[in-house]
Design a protein around this motif. Structure first.
Motif, PDB file in Angstrom:
ATOM      1  N   ASP A 339       0.833  -1.195   0.000  1.00 10.90           N
ATOM      2  CA  ASP A 339       0.000   0.000   0.000  1.00 10.90           C
ATOM      3  C   ASP A 339       0.873   1.253   0.000  1.00 10.90           C
ATOM      4  O   ASP A 339       0.615   2.210  -0.742  1.00 10.90           O
ATOM      5  CB  ASP A 339      -0.906  -0.016   1.230  1.00 10.90           C
ATOM      6  N   ALA A 340       1.945   1.233   0.818  1.00 13.55           N
ATOM      7  CA  ALA A 340       2.838   2.394   0.870  1.00 13.55           C
ATOM      8  C   ALA A 340       3.557   2.601  -0.456  1.00 13.55           C
ATOM      9  O   ALA A 340       3.707   3.738  -0.928  1.00 13.55           O
ATOM     10  CB  ALA A 340       3.854   2.213   2.001  1.00 13.55           C
ATOM     11  N   ILE A 341       4.010   1.505  -1.078  1.00  8.69           N
ATOM     12  CA  ILE A 341       4.702   1.618  -2.366  1.00  8.69           C
ATOM     13  C   ILE A 341       3.746   2.160  -3.431  1.00  8.69           C
ATOM     14  O   ILE A 341       4.097   3.054  -4.211  1.00  8.69           O
ATOM     15  CB  ILE A 341       5.278   0.259  -2.794  1.00  8.69           C
ATOM     16  N   ALA A 342       2.533   1.625  -3.469  1.00 11.97           N
ATOM     17  CA  ALA A 342       1.562   2.073  -4.467  1.00 11.97           C
ATOM     18  C   ALA A 342       1.260   3.563  -4.316  1.00 11.97           C
ATOM     19  O   ALA A 342       1.199   4.308  -5.296  1.00 11.97           O
ATOM     20  CB  ALA A 342       0.270   1.253  -4.345  1.00 11.97           C
ATOM     21  N   LYS A 343       1.103   4.003  -3.071  1.00 11.45           N
ATOM     22  CA  LYS A 343       0.829   5.421  -2.842  1.00 11.45           C
ATOM     23  C   LYS A 343       2.061   6.263  -3.177  1.00 11.45           C
ATOM     24  O   LYS A 343       1.935   7.387  -3.701  1.00 11.45           O
ATOM     25  CB  LYS A 343       0.399   5.639  -1.399  1.00 11.45           C
ATOM     26  N   GLY A 344       3.242   5.736  -2.851  1.00 12.17           N
ATOM     27  CA  GLY A 344       4.473   6.453  -3.189  1.00 12.17           C
ATOM     28  C   GLY A 344       4.633   6.611  -4.690  1.00 12.17           C
ATOM     29  O   GLY A 344       5.044   7.674  -5.176  1.00 12.17           O
ATOM     30  N   MET A 345       4.330   5.554  -5.431  1.00 13.69           N
ATOM     31  CA  MET A 345       4.442   5.624  -6.887  1.00 13.69           C
ATOM     32  C   MET A 345       3.434   6.623  -7.459  1.00 13.69           C
ATOM     33  O   MET A 345       3.746   7.369  -8.397  1.00 13.69           O
ATOM     34  CB  MET A 345       4.217   4.234  -7.491  1.00 13.69           C
ATOM     35  N   LYS A 346       2.239   6.643  -6.886  1.00 13.56           N
ATOM     36  CA  LYS A 346       1.221   7.603  -7.345  1.00 13.56           C
ATOM     37  C   LYS A 346       1.695   9.034  -7.069  1.00 13.56           C
ATOM     38  O   LYS A 346       1.533   9.924  -7.905  1.00 13.56           O
ATOM     39  CB  LYS A 346      -0.100   7.325  -6.631  1.00 13.56           C
ATOM     40  N   TRP A 347       2.330   9.233  -5.918  1.00 14.97           N
ATOM     41  CA  TRP A 347       2.847  10.557  -5.562  1.00 14.97           C
ATOM     42  C   TRP A 347       3.935  10.984  -6.546  1.00 14.97           C
ATOM     43  O   TRP A 347       3.981  12.129  -6.986  1.00 14.97           O
ATOM     44  CB  TRP A 347       3.387  10.503  -4.137  1.00 14.97           C
ATOM     45  N   ILE A 348       4.814  10.042  -6.887  1.00 15.87           N
ATOM     46  CA  ILE A 348       5.879  10.329  -7.864  1.00 15.87           C
ATOM     47  C   ILE A 348       5.261  10.728  -9.204  1.00 15.87           C
ATOM     48  O   ILE A 348       5.688  11.695  -9.853  1.00 15.87           O
ATOM     49  CB  ILE A 348       6.794   9.102  -8.047  1.00 15.87           C
ATOM     50  N   ASP A 349       4.241   9.982  -9.640  1.00 12.69           N
ATOM     51  CA  ASP A 349       3.595  10.266 -10.926  1.00 12.69           C
ATOM     52  C   ASP A 349       2.928  11.638 -10.927  1.00 12.69           C
ATOM     53  O   ASP A 349       2.905  12.328 -11.949  1.00 12.69           O
ATOM     54  CB  ASP A 349       2.561   9.183 -11.246  1.00 12.69           C
ATOM     55  N   GLU A 350       2.368  12.014  -9.780  1.00  9.30           N
ATOM     56  CA  GLU A 350       1.642  13.281  -9.707  1.00  9.30           C
ATOM     57  C   GLU A 350       2.573  14.477  -9.516  1.00  9.30           C
ATOM     58  O   GLU A 350       2.381  15.533 -10.122  1.00  9.30           O
ATOM     59  CB  GLU A 350       0.637  13.236  -8.551  1.00  9.30           C
ATOM     60  N   LYS A 351       3.595  14.314  -8.673  1.00  8.71           N
ATOM     61  CA  LYS A 351       4.406  15.453  -8.261  1.00  8.71           C
ATOM     62  C   LYS A 351       5.693  15.634  -9.072  1.00  8.71           C
ATOM     63  O   LYS A 351       6.254  16.725  -9.101  1.00  8.71           O
ATOM     64  CB  LYS A 351       4.788  15.315  -6.782  1.00  8.71           C
TER      65      LYS A 351
END
Length: 552
Positions: A339-351
């Motif tokens: 869950d943390a990795i998935a959210k981290g990857m989403k953050w990278i994609d967005e930011k």
């Protein structure tokens, strides 16, 4: 274990405090790297490499970016002699690569080594003799003066034969078993060798200080290295080299602390191959630098190919948990980690941040040729909603509502638990389809018609256990109208709590997907999904699947 009293510390501390290295935070530049895979690594194999395997391995090392490669001990065996000759005669050594050869400080061995070097462009002749207390007393039974003289005579012969050959070979000296040698004595021997060679800025000497056997904690080795660096003669014209083995499991730590202590060069192998517990793993040391934003000047961007080549050449295996290179080092099975990795990857994609900071992933796996799909999020009975949702979104474009993602996570875990195996992405998608898509029993919808008057009016033809019904109802939208018709026809008691839809961007068709969640009076939410080019049809089918779930 009751025999611990027969052991004692076999290392020697420097005669002065040497702790400047402890004020440094990290290794801030790449050392000179020297691969010893073809010597130290090869001699440790159950079945040594063939000539062709050595030649192929050499080419791989060159491609990775090694500029110094120890190719063998040519006087030790005919095979090693022939390997060096093949490299020279087939012109396989690039102009910017220096080959290194190893020799004991014994005259006939040194002379044989120089015969093997004829015609080479760039070479380091590495001479060694053992200086440790235990070797002096037990193996050679010689005094400190006699051992020092062996080193000096070897150094002189290297210089003499190089001059006779009209060559410009560089020289390296190792006080073998350095870590079991009194630092003051090791310094005396090395300085005596340097007085023979008198290195210059354009022809530097190498003093190699090996952890032949690991006796101490890494901070002790760092102090030994710092002491040597501070007191070696001709220091500005000397490359201090490290050659750590891994007897105590501290090879990487020894190397990193030795570099902080002033060393300039590292000898090691890919993945730590070598005698006993092996040499230091250069891959790990280099990638540790890379992970902190320092260019290691070696290229491990195709790690899988390098691992495959290494395993083919040596017959060894790269451990699944070997840092950066192992098959499972980026794998997350744990639900919270996923869950943390998935959210981290989403953050990278967005930011699009300047630096990599994804939880649980010290580097971006794609930098070493690994993929998120196959290597990072791995699904088994320990996995959770985040990982399952990530796999389905990344591979199939499914962006499920959060609560549905949780239900899908439990469904995938249940299948993995029953089958006692990891689920591949296509298997996870199959679980999604089987559990949440197209469930048409016991209720079916065969026809739907809409009219827009005072909201939306629908006429729905349904079938239950062979009995057809036609029911009319109104609603504030098409899905709401169909839901009201089904409630009216069969007396269903539920709330439509979630409706979500999106285009399937990963699909080659123009299909869309709808997700529907209904809550029954007991507080349980039942889910349905459907894929169709017509989003209205998809939403109705998703609702029907959720209802069929609720009545099972």
């Amino acid at each position: 274990m009751m025999n611990y009293k027969k052991y004692t510390r076999q290392y020697f501390m420097p005669p002065e405090r040497c702790m400047d290295w402890a004020d440094k935070e990290y290794v801030d530049h790449a050392p000179v790297w020297c691969s010893v895979d073809l010597r130290d690594g090869n001699q440790a194999l159950v079945v040594p490499m063939t000539l062709q395997q050595k030649l192929d391995f050499f080419q791989m090392l060159v491609k990775i970016g090694f500029k110094e490669i120890e190719v063998g001990f040519p006087a030790a065996s005919e095979t090693e002699y022939e390997f060096l000759r093949a490299l020279i005669e087939q012109n396989l050594i690039p102009d910017d690569v220096t080959v290194q050869v190893l020799t004991q400080a014994r005259e006939h061995i040194i002379r044989k080594t120089f015969e093997a070097l004829k015609g080479v462009k760039n070479a380091i002749v590495h001479v060694y003799n053992s200086t440790s207390l235990s070797q002096r007393e037990q193996v050679f039974r010689k005094s400190k003066e006699e051992i020092l003289q062996i080193a000096v005579e070897g150094a002189k012969l290297l210089q003499q034969l190089t001059e006779e050959a009209g060559a410009d070979y560089r020289f390296e000296y190792s006080p073998e078993s350095f870590t079991g040698t009194e630092p003051e004595y090791a310094l005396e021997v090395c300085n005596a060798v340097l007085e023979v060679w008198k290195p210059t800025a354009d022809r530097k000497a190498i003093i190699n200080l090996p952890v032949t056997v690991q006796h101490s904690m890494p901070h002790v080795y760092a102090q030994q290295i710092e002491y040597m660096c501070k007191h070696l003669k001709y220091r500005e014209n000397v490359l201090v080299s490290l050659h750590p083995h891994n007897d105590r499991g501290c090879g990487v730590a020894d190397t990193e602390m030795g570099l902080l202590a002033g060393a300039d060069r590292v000898e090691g192998t890919l993945f730590g191959n070598g005698e006993r517990t092996g040499n230091v793993d250069i891959v790990t040391v280099a990638m540790n630098m890379y992970a902190q934003g320092v260019d290691p000047e070696l290229d491990f961007s195709d790690m899988t190919k390098i691992c495959d080549g290494y395993e083919h050449f040596t017959g060894m295996k790269v451990n699944e948990r070997n840092p950066y290179s192992g098959a499972l080092v980026f794998a997350a099975f744990s639900g919270s980690h996923q869950d943390a990795i998935a959210k981290g990857m989403k953050w990278i994609d967005e930011k699009h941040p300047d630096h990599w900071t994804v939880p649980y992933l010290p580097i971006d796996p794609t930098d070493v040729g690994r993929s998120y799909d196959a290597d990072v999020i791995r699904i088994n009975s320990q996995s959770g909603k985040g990982g399952v949702g990530y796999i389905l979104e990344r591979n199939y474009g499914l962006v499920m509502p959060p609560k549905m993602r949780e239900a899908m996570g439990y469904a995938a875990k249940a299948v993995s638990d029953v089958e006692n195996k990891e689920l591949m992405p296509e298997e996870i998608y199959r679980v999604f389809l089987d559990k949440f898509v197209g469930i048409k029993e016991p209720y079916q919808i065969t026809e739907v018609h809409f009219k827009q008057e005072n909201g939306i009016t629908t006429e729905v033809t349904t079938c239950y256990r062979g009995e057809k019904k036609v029911t009319s109802a109104t609603g504030n939208g098409r899905l709401n109208a169909v839901s009201n018709a089904l409630k009216k026809a069969y007396g269903f008691d539920y709330k439509l709590v979630t409706y979500q839809e999106h285009a399937l961007t990963k699909s080659s068709s123009s299909s869309a997907i709808a997700y529907v969640g209904i809550e029954t009076p007991n507080g349980k939410i039942h889910w349905g999904a459907a894929i169709d080019p017509d989003i209205i049809r998809a939403s109705i089918d998703a609702l029907l699947t959720a209802i069929n779930h609720s009545v099972k």
